[in-house]
Design an enzyme around this catalytic site. Sequence first.
Site, mmCIF file in Angstrom:
data_model
loop_
_atom_site.group_PDB
_atom_site.id
_atom_site.type_symbol
_atom_site.label_atom_id
_atom_site.label_comp_id
_atom_site.label_asym_id
_atom_site.label_seq_id
_atom_site.Cartn_x
_atom_site.Cartn_y
_atom_site.Cartn_z
ATOM 1 N N GLY A 67 11.116 33.594 98.696
ATOM 2 C CA GLY A 67 10.266 34.738 98.990
ATOM 3 C C GLY A 67 10.731 35.445 100.246
ATOM 4 N N CYS A 94 14.465 27.537 98.932
ATOM 5 C CA CYS A 94 14.519 28.511 100.020
ATOM 6 C C CYS A 94 13.162 28.567 100.736
ATOM 7 C CB CYS A 94 14.957 29.878 99.500
ATOM 8 S SG CYS A 94 15.520 31.012 100.785
ATOM 9 N N TYR A 95 12.401 29.669 100.607
ATOM 10 C CA TYR A 95 11.086 29.742 101.247
ATOM 11 C C TYR A 95 10.201 28.591 100.799
ATOM 12 C CZ TYR A 95 6.486 31.526 102.607
ATOM 13 O OH TYR A 95 5.230 31.663 103.152
ATOM 14 N N HIS A 181 20.084 28.494 96.561
ATOM 15 C CA HIS A 181 19.485 28.893 95.282
ATOM 16 C C HIS A 181 20.261 28.281 94.109
ATOM 17 C CE1 HIS A 181 16.573 31.930 96.723
ATOM 18 N NE2 HIS A 181 17.426 32.028 97.738
ATOM 19 N N GLU A 183 19.403 28.446 91.045
ATOM 20 C CA GLU A 183 19.149 29.200 89.817
ATOM 21 C C GLU A 183 20.157 30.307 89.564
ATOM 22 O OE1 GLU A 183 16.541 31.272 92.963
ATOM 23 O OE2 GLU A 183 17.398 29.299 92.565
ATOM 24 N N SER A 235 15.717 53.472 71.015
ATOM 25 C CA SER A 235 16.736 54.087 71.866
ATOM 26 C C SER A 235 18.134 53.789 71.352
ATOM 27 C CB SER A 235 16.609 53.541 73.289
ATOM 28 O OG SER A 235 16.930 52.161 73.323
ATOM 29 N N GLY A 236 18.237 52.882 70.386
ATOM 30 C CA GLY A 236 19.539 52.439 69.916
ATOM 31 C C GLY A 236 19.998 51.174 70.590
ATOM 32 N N GLY A 237 19.286 50.735 71.631
ATOM 33 C CA GLY A 237 19.647 49.522 72.344
ATOM 34 C C GLY A 237 19.090 48.281 71.663
ATOM 35 N N VAL A 238 19.559 47.125 72.117
ATOM 36 C CA VAL A 238 19.146 45.870 71.501
ATOM 37 C C VAL A 238 17.663 45.597 71.731
ATOM 38 C CG1 VAL A 238 19.884 44.516 73.520
ATOM 39 C CG2 VAL A 238 19.669 43.402 71.293
ATOM 40 N N ASP A 239 17.129 45.976 72.905
ATOM 41 C CA ASP A 239 15.738 45.649 73.217
ATOM 42 C C ASP A 239 14.771 46.311 72.236
ATOM 43 O OD1 ASP A 239 16.971 44.453 75.366
ATOM 44 O OD2 ASP A 239 16.479 46.056 76.766
ATOM 45 N N SER A 240 14.899 47.625 72.071
ATOM 46 C CA SER A 240 13.989 48.311 71.157
ATOM 47 C C SER A 240 14.244 47.887 69.711
ATOM 48 C CB SER A 240 14.120 49.832 71.299
ATOM 49 O OG SER A 240 15.412 50.277 70.955
ATOM 50 N N SER A 241 15.492 47.551 69.379
ATOM 51 C CA SER A 241 15.804 47.097 68.028
ATOM 52 C C SER A 241 15.121 45.771 67.723
ATOM 53 C CB SER A 241 17.317 46.946 67.859
ATOM 54 O OG SER A 241 17.978 48.173 68.052
ATOM 55 N N LYS A 381 17.686 39.051 78.710
ATOM 56 C CA LYS A 381 18.535 39.697 77.712
ATOM 57 C C LYS A 381 19.166 38.699 76.738
ATOM 58 C CE LYS A 381 19.564 43.537 77.758
ATOM 59 N NZ LYS A 381 18.986 44.724 77.100
#
Length: 525
Positions: A67, A94-95, A181, A183, A235-241, A381
């Site tokens: 943080g 970390c924090y 970190h 991660e 939009s043609g992107g993978v997310d909206s697809s 993603k």
Amino acid sequence: MAAGHADNVGRRLADEKILVLDFGSQYAQLIARRVREQNVYCEIVRYSITAERVRELNPKGLILSGGPASVYEKGAPRCDPALFQLGLPVLGICYGMQMACEALGGKVANAPAREYGRANCRLTGQDRLLDGLPSDIEVWMSHGDQVAQVSEQFAPLAATSTCPIAAVKHQKLPIYGLQFHPEVTHTPLGKQILANFLHGICGCTGTWQLGDFAEEAIADIRRKVGNKRVICGLSGGVDSSVVAALLYKAIGNQLSCILVDNGLLRKDEEVAVIDEFTNHFKADLHVVKAEQKFLNNLEGITDPQEKRKRIGHAFIECFADEAAKISGAEFLAQGTLYPDVIESGAAKDGPAATIKLHHNVGGLPEDLQFQLIEPLRDLFKDEVRRLGLQLGLPEEIVWRHPFPGPGLAVRCLGEITRAKLDVLREADAIVVHEIKAAGLYRQTSQVFAVLLPVQSVGVMGDGRTYENAVAVRAIETEDFMTADWAHLPYELLARISTRIINEVKGVNRVVYDISSKPPATIEWE
């Protein structure tokens, strides 16, 4: 899951879970993603969660995130001290490490030498957390404070040249701390450390699968939507697809898709989207021609945040106009992912700082006429791609490089004009074509061109030119929260540069972006 969404999709299917207490880290969701990679379900909760509530959730262990605050500052976020007495394994990062050490008798101070970036870490102690690691490891540091002194209850486990207490373990309780970190991908053996914590210390067996998420998401969509109609923006992107595929699986012909041609799409994008979603999905597809509306709204605007807001508002207005023609439409589905949410500071009640506004989450008007559905807002993603394959989407859609919600507006720096967008479209098409021709499209995570708001002197033939500069951006990443620039072959870069300068009128200089994330972002705006 996003802070404040601890009861989201997948919880009921998880036999074992880890809770990540979010203290405002930009990496909180990345921690959760790393946990899921071990097939262990993970929920992000507020740092102020009570010990009583933790008992109800019955996790196998707790992770305290990093943080931006200093633990010695007034009002710094702190967890319920009773959490340390539950007997649950705790890993502070970390924090989170600093706060745990201070709560249990240690001291935290501003470091004499701040550490940001890669560092060599030497293991000084033995413990299950560090099983299988060599004596020296590379780690990623990002801190200005550090633990200056631990109580006698703690044993140091590692150190760097400027941080004498880089990892600790409580002598009696299953409480651990890491100043670095684990991660991020910049800590190469971080996954092993987290695996040691999850399996060796927390006793997780790893039974959670992404397929469980799909099952729950489909059931949740059906419960929420009922017999109403849902509009999905394409939009043609993978997310909206993937959102469209998930919705189609859940509600079938109750789905209507809208493609807004905002003039900010890539070359031939509209044609490709129409082909995909009329042939593959047989979807009820509406195409809105709105280029001039968006260009008018963006006229004279150079501030990136203002661009995103205006694009978001225009986008929703177009949706509202088109939705009025669709009977029974009450829901709007968007392909928002958690990196969009966390970077926009839109995780409600979460303490993370805002990096940028995302058009899906930062520009929505207060009088939004639809109920919002964002079934992917808890995924990264790579998880979205895996989900797309599970839903039966073709690989050419699933593996398409991501495209930002605001489109080319955030890759055309400065004021937006149709002429500048045309230049950028042509340059971008060349970059993508050459990457594919070199067989590197799947090896890179995102590749695109950026039109810079500067001009420089050049020579073409016997004449002097004063024309535009284009930057080429190619990155490699697993999660899009951290990324390295792609080390493309010089011959490929030379070919891209030559083609852009020769074929795109108005460009006389091409540069290559070699910035990593952090400190840079993937997009330029």
